[in-house]
Design a protein around this motif. Structure first.
Motif, mmCIF file in Angstrom:
data_model
loop_
_atom_site.group_PDB
_atom_site.id
_atom_site.type_symbol
_atom_site.label_atom_id
_atom_site.label_comp_id
_atom_site.label_asym_id
_atom_site.label_seq_id
_atom_site.Cartn_x
_atom_site.Cartn_y
_atom_site.Cartn_z
ATOM 1 N N LEU A 27 0.834 -1.197 0.000
ATOM 2 C CA LEU A 27 0.000 0.000 0.000
ATOM 3 C C LEU A 27 0.870 1.248 0.000
ATOM 4 O O LEU A 27 1.963 1.275 0.566
ATOM 5 C CB LEU A 27 -0.925 0.011 1.218
ATOM 6 N N THR A 28 0.373 2.282 -0.640
ATOM 7 C CA THR A 28 1.083 3.555 -0.698
ATOM 8 C C THR A 28 0.063 4.686 -0.628
ATOM 9 O O THR A 28 -1.142 4.451 -0.783
ATOM 10 C CB THR A 28 1.916 3.656 -1.990
ATOM 11 N N VAL A 29 0.515 5.896 -0.399
ATOM 12 C CA VAL A 29 -0.361 7.068 -0.347
ATOM 13 C C VAL A 29 -0.031 7.967 -1.534
ATOM 14 O O VAL A 29 1.137 8.315 -1.758
ATOM 15 C CB VAL A 29 -0.196 7.834 0.977
ATOM 16 N N THR A 30 -1.037 8.325 -2.303
ATOM 17 C CA THR A 30 -0.853 9.154 -3.484
ATOM 18 C C THR A 30 -0.662 10.626 -3.081
ATOM 19 O O THR A 30 -0.964 11.006 -1.948
ATOM 20 C CB THR A 30 -2.068 9.032 -4.421
ATOM 21 N N PRO A 31 -0.171 11.457 -4.005
ATOM 22 C CA PRO A 31 0.005 12.886 -3.688
ATOM 23 C C PRO A 31 -1.272 13.585 -3.241
ATOM 24 O O PRO A 31 -1.207 14.564 -2.496
ATOM 25 C CB PRO A 31 0.510 13.469 -5.022
ATOM 26 N N ASP A 32 -2.432 13.086 -3.667
ATOM 27 C CA ASP A 32 -3.694 13.684 -3.219
ATOM 28 C C ASP A 32 -4.271 12.948 -2.010
ATOM 29 O O ASP A 32 -5.468 13.011 -1.737
ATOM 30 C CB ASP A 32 -4.718 13.743 -4.354
ATOM 31 N N ASP A 33 -3.397 12.223 -1.294
ATOM 32 C CA ASP A 33 -3.715 11.633 0.008
ATOM 33 C C ASP A 33 -4.720 10.482 -0.075
ATOM 34 O O ASP A 33 -5.517 10.281 0.836
ATOM 35 C CB ASP A 33 -4.235 12.712 0.978
ATOM 36 N N ARG A 34 -4.664 9.711 -1.168
ATOM 37 C CA ARG A 34 -5.497 8.520 -1.281
ATOM 38 C C ARG A 34 -4.644 7.277 -1.059
ATOM 39 O O ARG A 34 -3.488 7.229 -1.465
ATOM 40 C CB ARG A 34 -6.157 8.434 -2.662
ATOM 41 N N VAL A 35 -5.231 6.275 -0.431
ATOM 42 C CA VAL A 35 -4.548 4.999 -0.271
ATOM 43 C C VAL A 35 -4.649 4.233 -1.583
ATOM 44 O O VAL A 35 -5.726 4.077 -2.150
ATOM 45 C CB VAL A 35 -5.171 4.167 0.869
ATOM 46 N N SER A 36 -3.502 3.781 -2.077
ATOM 47 C CA SER A 36 -3.475 3.044 -3.334
ATOM 48 C C SER A 36 -2.469 1.905 -3.213
ATOM 49 O O SER A 36 -1.989 1.600 -2.115
ATOM 50 C CB SER A 36 -3.104 3.976 -4.495
ATOM 51 N N LEU A 37 -2.185 1.275 -4.345
ATOM 52 C CA LEU A 37 -1.255 0.153 -4.395
ATOM 53 C C LEU A 37 -0.050 0.555 -5.237
ATOM 54 O O LEU A 37 -0.192 1.284 -6.227
ATOM 55 C CB LEU A 37 -1.950 -1.060 -5.021
ATOM 56 N N ASP A 38 1.120 0.100 -4.865
ATOM 57 C CA ASP A 38 2.309 0.355 -5.662
ATOM 58 C C ASP A 38 2.326 -0.641 -6.821
ATOM 59 O O ASP A 38 2.801 -1.772 -6.691
ATOM 60 C CB ASP A 38 3.566 0.211 -4.808
ATOM 61 N N PHE A 39 1.812 -0.193 -7.955
ATOM 62 C CA PHE A 39 1.634 -1.084 -9.099
ATOM 63 C C PHE A 39 2.943 -1.398 -9.816
ATOM 64 O O PHE A 39 2.939 -2.148 -10.792
ATOM 65 C CB PHE A 39 0.635 -0.472 -10.082
#
Length: 279
Positions: A27-39
């Motif tokens: 899991l990672t956090v995007t620049p706009d503060d969303r939780v995402s996946l390191d694809f």
């Protein structure tokens, strides 16, 4: 993304991690503060796909060798929905280059109850795909995998006498060499400010490239399609570049296809082109 695509909205990664805890380290956090996946990690993409397929398509088991392509499900699902729009009465589909993942048959059976024949040239991928069918009762009576005996052919050696299909679908190998595929992936990650990204979706050699690249593959597909004109409703394929599409349209004009359609779908900044034709 297609309006019927169940993955139009952001994934609930908390719920997915509850089903597959091994996802959590990716899991990672995007620049706009969303939780995402390191694809950029193939393992992360694999785990996400497996979790989605087991949860949403009621599979008992899904696994592929580490070297095989892990397909991004939302894009594959868009192709399935676009084909349903093209031919709502579809019952039987031929998937060219089905791969070890068997992704299009899984999605087509799960979404619309279609029956599939999947063709594949790689013996290991054929073995894995057939094992997936046996492990999953929902696929056993609806999916068959056939090995293409001649890698230079597409329909010849797969479609048998007296057989017909409502649709043919194909996600062709885009590159003319493994090196070209690796270089394209490196350039993609560099544009995103990453120097450590690789082939995030993996891919055994013949899943990613073929002699002559995509233009040669499309030319062969169109040439062979005329032979099976009376036994196939629609021939369709993904096309990666506008220039390749222009070449394919010229070949179809030479073959006197009676109807040709270009279907476009957008996923973020990425455009999907589907070329469809019939005689």
């Amino acid at each position: 993304m297609h309006e019927k695509n169940r993955y139009r909205d952001q994934h609930d990664f908390s719920a997915l991690c509850a089903l597959e805890p091994e996802l959590r380290p990716f899991l990672t956090v995007t620049p706009d503060d969303r939780v995402s996946l390191d694809f950029s990690h193939p393992r992360a993409v694999y785990l996400l796909n497996r979790t989605l397929l087991l949860r949403d398509y009621k599979l008992k088991h899904w696994d592929i060798p580490a070297e095989n392509l892990t397909p991004p499900i939302p894009g594959r699902l868009d192709y399935i929905h676009a084909l349903h729009d093209l031919c709502p009465d579809t019952k039987r589909v031929l998937d060219i280059g089905t791969g070890a993942s068997l992704i299009y048959p899984i999605l087509g059976v799960g979404e619309y109850g279609w029956s599939f024949v999947g063709s594949e040239i790689n013996a290991t991928s054929v073995k894995v795909a057939r094992a997936l069918i046996q492990f999953n009762p929902s696929l056993r009576r609806r999916v068959e995998v056939r090995q293409q005996p001649d890698p230079s052919r597409i329909f010849d050696g797969i479609i048998v006498d007296g057989e017909s299909f409502d649709l043919i679908m194909c996600n062709p190998p885009f590159f003319d060499s493994r090196e070209a595929a690796t270089l394209a992936a490196r350039k993609k990650w560099e544009k995103l400010g990453r120097s450590d990204g690789g082939l995030a979706f993996g891919g055994a050699d013949r899943e990613l490239w073929t002699v002559g690249g995509e233009p040669s593959f499309l030319r062969t597909m169109i040439e062979e399609s005329a032979t099976y004109a009376s036994r196939v409703g629609w021939f369709t394929t993904l096309v990666s570049k506008r220039g390749y599409l222009k070449q394919a349209l010229a070949h179809l004009e030479q073959r006197q296809a009676s109807e040709v359609k270009e279907i476009r779908l957008a996923q973020g900044n990425k455009q999907m082109r589907i070329l469809a034709w019939r005689y």
